[in-house]
Scaffold this motif. Sequence first.
Motif, PDB file in Angstrom:
ATOM      1  N   CYS A   1       4.691   4.525  10.420  1.00  9.85           N
ATOM      2  CA  CYS A   1       5.410   5.791  10.595  1.00  9.85           C
ATOM      3  C   CYS A   1       5.413   6.602   9.313  1.00  9.85           C
ATOM      4  CB  CYS A   1       6.878   5.519  10.943  1.00  9.85           C
ATOM      5  SG  CYS A   1       7.128   4.617  12.455  1.00  9.85           S
ATOM      6  N   TRP A   2       5.702   7.861   9.492  1.00 10.67           N
ATOM      7  CA  TRP A   2       6.079   8.711   8.371  1.00 10.67           C
ATOM      8  C   TRP A   2       7.596   8.677   8.319  1.00 10.67           C
ATOM      9  CZ3 TRP A   2       2.662   9.967   4.925  1.00 10.67           C
ATOM     10  CH2 TRP A   2       1.335  10.106   5.298  1.00 10.67           C
ATOM     11  N   GLN A   3       8.129   8.305   7.174  1.00 14.28           N
ATOM     12  CA  GLN A   3       9.577   8.258   6.994  1.00 14.28           C
ATOM     13  C   GLN A   3       9.994   9.503   6.215  1.00 14.28           C
ATOM     14  OE1 GLN A   3      11.402   4.601   5.461  1.00 14.28           O
ATOM     15  NE2 GLN A   3      12.620   5.879   4.093  1.00 14.28           N
ATOM     16  N   PHE A   4      10.758  10.349   6.882  1.00 14.84           N
ATOM     17  CA  PHE A   4      11.242  11.583   6.265  1.00 14.84           C
ATOM     18  C   PHE A   4      12.709  11.422   5.899  1.00 14.84           C
ATOM     19  CE2 PHE A   4       7.748  12.982   8.926  1.00 14.84           C
ATOM     20  CZ  PHE A   4       7.120  13.950   8.164  1.00 14.84           C
ATOM     21  N   THR A   5      13.063  11.783   4.686  1.00 12.51           N
ATOM     22  CA  THR A   5      14.465  11.927   4.305  1.00 12.51           C
ATOM     23  C   THR A   5      14.769  13.408   4.400  1.00 12.51           C
ATOM     24  OG1 THR A   5      14.326  10.026   2.835  1.00 12.51           O
ATOM     25  CG2 THR A   5      16.184  11.532   2.496  1.00 12.51           C
TER      26      THR A   5
ATOM     27  N   VAL B   1       8.646   9.033  12.205  1.00 10.21           N
ATOM     28  CA  VAL B   1       7.701   9.642  13.142  1.00 10.21           C
ATOM     29  C   VAL B   1       6.444   8.780  13.172  1.00 10.21           C
ATOM     30  CG1 VAL B   1       6.324  11.686  13.674  1.00 10.21           C
ATOM     31  CG2 VAL B   1       8.619  11.951  12.690  1.00 10.21           C
ATOM     32  N   ASP B   2       6.060   8.342  14.358  1.00 14.02           N
ATOM     33  CA  ASP B   2       4.884   7.479  14.534  1.00 14.02           C
ATOM     34  C   ASP B   2       3.657   8.159  13.926  1.00 14.02           C
ATOM     35  OD1 ASP B   2       2.477   6.309  15.841  1.00 14.02           O
ATOM     36  OD2 ASP B   2       3.960   5.159  16.970  1.00 14.02           O
ATOM     37  N   ALA B   3       2.971   7.453  13.026  1.00 13.48           N
ATOM     38  CA  ALA B   3       1.817   8.018  12.328  1.00 13.48           C
ATOM     39  C   ALA B   3       0.551   8.006  13.172  1.00 13.48           C
ATOM     40  CB  ALA B   3       1.574   7.265  11.016  1.00 13.48           C
ATOM     41  N   LEU B   4       0.627   7.427  14.376  1.00 10.76           N
ATOM     42  CA  LEU B   4      -0.523   7.435  15.292  1.00 10.76           C
ATOM     43  C   LEU B   4      -0.362   8.462  16.401  1.00 10.76           C
ATOM     44  CD1 LEU B   4      -1.163   3.589  15.609  1.00 10.76           C
ATOM     45  CD2 LEU B   4      -2.182   5.220  14.005  1.00 10.76           C
ATOM     46  N   THR B   5       0.892   8.692  16.832  1.00 11.21           N
ATOM     47  CA  THR B   5       1.125   9.595  17.971  1.00 11.21           C
ATOM     48  C   THR B   5       1.852  10.882  17.597  1.00 11.21           C
ATOM     49  OG1 THR B   5       3.292   8.663  18.527  1.00 11.21           O
ATOM     50  CG2 THR B   5       1.345   7.579  19.485  1.00 11.21           C
ATOM     51  N   GLY B   6       2.547  10.901  16.463  1.00  9.72           N
ATOM     52  CA  GLY B   6       3.331  12.077  16.083  1.00  9.72           C
ATOM     53  C   GLY B   6       4.673  12.158  16.775  1.00  9.72           C
ATOM     54  N   GLN B   7       5.063  11.108  17.495  1.00 12.42           N
ATOM     55  CA  GLN B   7       6.342  11.087  18.221  1.00 12.42           C
ATOM     56  C   GLN B   7       7.439  10.542  17.313  1.00 12.42           C
ATOM     57  OE1 GLN B   7       6.354   8.260  21.437  1.00 12.42           O
ATOM     58  NE2 GLN B   7       8.379   8.851  22.142  1.00 12.42           N
ATOM     59  N   GLU B   8       8.601  11.219  17.315  1.00 15.17           N
ATOM     60  CA  GLU B   8       9.730  10.708  16.553  1.00 15.17           C
ATOM     61  C   GLU B   8      10.257   9.459  17.252  1.00 15.17           C
ATOM     62  OE1 GLU B   8      13.383  12.634  14.173  1.00 15.17           O
ATOM     63  OE2 GLU B   8      13.512  12.939  16.338  1.00 15.17           O
TER      64      GLU B   8
ATOM     65  N   GLU C   1       0.832  -1.210   0.000  1.00 14.01           N
ATOM     66  CA  GLU C   1       0.000   0.000   0.000  1.00 14.01           C
ATOM     67  C   GLU C   1       0.866   1.259   0.000  1.00 14.01           C
ATOM     68  OE1 GLU C   1      -3.016  -0.268   3.104  1.00 14.01           O
ATOM     69  OE2 GLU C   1      -2.938  -2.458   2.921  1.00 14.01           O
ATOM     70  N   ASP C   2       1.913   1.264  -0.802  1.00  9.79           N
ATOM     71  CA  ASP C   2       2.865   2.379  -0.953  1.00  9.79           C
ATOM     72  C   ASP C   2       3.703   2.649   0.294  1.00  9.79           C
ATOM     73  OD1 ASP C   2       2.293   2.901  -3.639  1.00  9.79           O
ATOM     74  OD2 ASP C   2       0.582   4.157  -3.096  1.00  9.79           O
ATOM     75  N   ALA C   3       3.649   1.785   1.293  1.00  5.16           N
ATOM     76  CA  ALA C   3       4.468   1.945   2.501  1.00  5.16           C
ATOM     77  C   ALA C   3       5.649   0.974   2.449  1.00  5.16           C
ATOM     78  CB  ALA C   3       3.640   1.684   3.758  1.00  5.16           C
ATOM     79  N   LEU C   4       6.823   1.463   2.844  1.00  2.65           N
ATOM     80  CA  LEU C   4       7.991   0.587   2.970  1.00  2.65           C
ATOM     81  C   LEU C   4       7.817  -0.260   4.222  1.00  2.65           C
ATOM     82  CD1 LEU C   4      10.905   3.106   2.267  1.00  2.65           C
ATOM     83  CD2 LEU C   4      10.020   1.341   0.736  1.00  2.65           C
ATOM     84  N   VAL C   5       7.959  -1.563   4.085  1.00  2.00           N
ATOM     85  CA  VAL C   5       7.818  -2.470   5.232  1.00  2.00           C
ATOM     86  C   VAL C   5       9.223  -2.949   5.592  1.00  2.00           C
ATOM     87  CG1 VAL C   5       6.680  -4.537   6.133  1.00  2.00           C
ATOM     88  CG2 VAL C   5       5.507  -3.110   4.433  1.00  2.00           C
ATOM     89  N   TRP C   6       9.889  -2.206   6.489  1.00  2.00           N
ATOM     90  CA  TRP C   6      11.294  -2.452   6.811  1.00  2.00           C
ATOM     91  C   TRP C   6      11.581  -3.832   7.388  1.00  2.00           C
ATOM     92  CZ3 TRP C   6      15.284  -0.124   4.868  1.00  2.00           C
ATOM     93  CH2 TRP C   6      15.117   1.143   4.302  1.00  2.00           C
TER      94      TRP C   6
ATOM     95  N   LEU D   1      -2.413  -2.132   7.573  1.00  5.01           N
ATOM     96  CA  LEU D   1      -1.664  -0.931   7.922  1.00  5.01           C
ATOM     97  C   LEU D   1      -2.521   0.117   8.605  1.00  5.01           C
ATOM     98  CD1 LEU D   1       0.634  -0.509   4.797  1.00  5.01           C
ATOM     99  CD2 LEU D   1       1.066  -1.737   6.933  1.00  5.01           C
ATOM    100  N   GLY D   2      -3.787   0.174   8.288  1.00  2.13           N
ATOM    101  CA  GLY D   2      -4.632   1.204   8.876  1.00  2.13           C
ATOM    102  C   GLY D   2      -4.308   2.568   8.292  1.00  2.13           C
ATOM    103  N   LYS D   3      -4.963   3.551   8.798  1.00  2.00           N
ATOM    104  CA  LYS D   3      -4.774   4.928   8.334  1.00  2.00           C
ATOM    105  C   LYS D   3      -4.022   5.714   9.395  1.00  2.00           C
ATOM    106  CE  LYS D   3      -7.301   4.622   4.593  1.00  2.00           C
ATOM    107  NZ  LYS D   3      -6.618   4.356   3.384  1.00  2.00           N
ATOM    108  N   PRO D   4      -3.115   6.582   8.957  1.00  4.98           N
ATOM    109  CA  PRO D   4      -2.412   7.436   9.924  1.00  4.98           C
ATOM    110  C   PRO D   4      -3.406   8.359  10.639  1.00  4.98           C
ATOM    111  CG  PRO D   4      -1.386   7.572   7.746  1.00  4.98           C
ATOM    112  CD  PRO D   4      -2.665   6.804   7.596  1.00  4.98           C
ATOM    113  N   LEU D   5      -3.216   8.531  11.934  1.00  2.00           N
ATOM    114  CA  LEU D   5      -4.017   9.502  12.682  1.00  2.00           C
ATOM    115  C   LEU D   5      -3.369  10.880  12.630  1.00  2.00           C
ATOM    116  CD1 LEU D   5      -4.972   7.403  15.858  1.00  2.00           C
ATOM    117  CD2 LEU D   5      -6.310   7.788  13.769  1.00  2.00           C
ATOM    118  N   VAL D   6      -2.089  10.890  12.332  1.00  2.00           N
ATOM    119  CA  VAL D   6      -1.309  12.123  12.232  1.00  2.00           C
ATOM    120  C   VAL D   6      -0.924  12.287  10.764  1.00  2.00           C
ATOM    121  CG1 VAL D   6       0.855  13.223  12.946  1.00  2.00           C
ATOM    122  CG2 VAL D   6      -0.420  11.824  14.578  1.00  2.00           C
ATOM    123  N   SER D   7      -1.203  13.444  10.194  1.00  2.00           N
ATOM    124  CA  SER D   7      -0.838  13.686   8.798  1.00  2.00           C
ATOM    125  C   SER D   7       0.674  13.863   8.679  1.00  2.00           C
ATOM    126  CB  SER D   7      -1.536  14.942   8.266  1.00  2.00           C
ATOM    127  OG  SER D   7      -0.971  16.096   8.874  1.00  2.00           O
ATOM    128  N   ALA D   8       1.186  13.751   7.476  1.00  2.00           N
ATOM    129  CA  ALA D   8       2.619  13.976   7.249  1.00  2.00           C
ATOM    130  C   ALA D   8       3.005  15.388   7.684  1.00  2.00           C
ATOM    131  CB  ALA D   8       2.966  13.756   5.779  1.00  2.00           C
TER     132      ALA D   8
END
Length: 166
Positions: A127-131, A143-150, A53-58, A90-97
Amino acid sequence: VPESAGFPMKKDVAECQQSAAAFLAAQGFASMTPTWYQVYEGLCVVTFVHVQEDALVWPDRVLVQVRMDTAEIVGIEASSYWKNHIPRKLGKPLVSAQEARSAISPLAQEQSVRLAVLPSGGQERLCWQFTLTHNDETYISFVDALTGQELLLEKVMQLEYGAIPA
């Protein structure tokens, strides 16, 4: 792993990645994308990660060793993939990018962002993976896509032939 590499570097990294990707597809490893690579003694080692679903699964990663003279596959390390690969909800992120970006230093320049599944604390986290770049250095922030915590900040080591997380 070959006992000694020492292969002439006739093929470039892109050709080696294409050869490795074709090999993985032929072996039934679906939806894999190259992420990191390292070259030593004429051997290109490419790290692939599963994409769902377009997410990298590390947790679902595979390393492929490719001869740089022939682009022939000479090794594969897939234990992480075999131990972890399952279809995930995967569910949906609760925190936007954009909201997740606030957890990262404002001094860092964002190069890209995408969803990723990261192993953390014995579980997997969406998570949101930022480069990012800062002072001519590259970093990856998760950054956790549910809590917004790095959850994790990694520096990317630029090698003479390759780039890998430090």
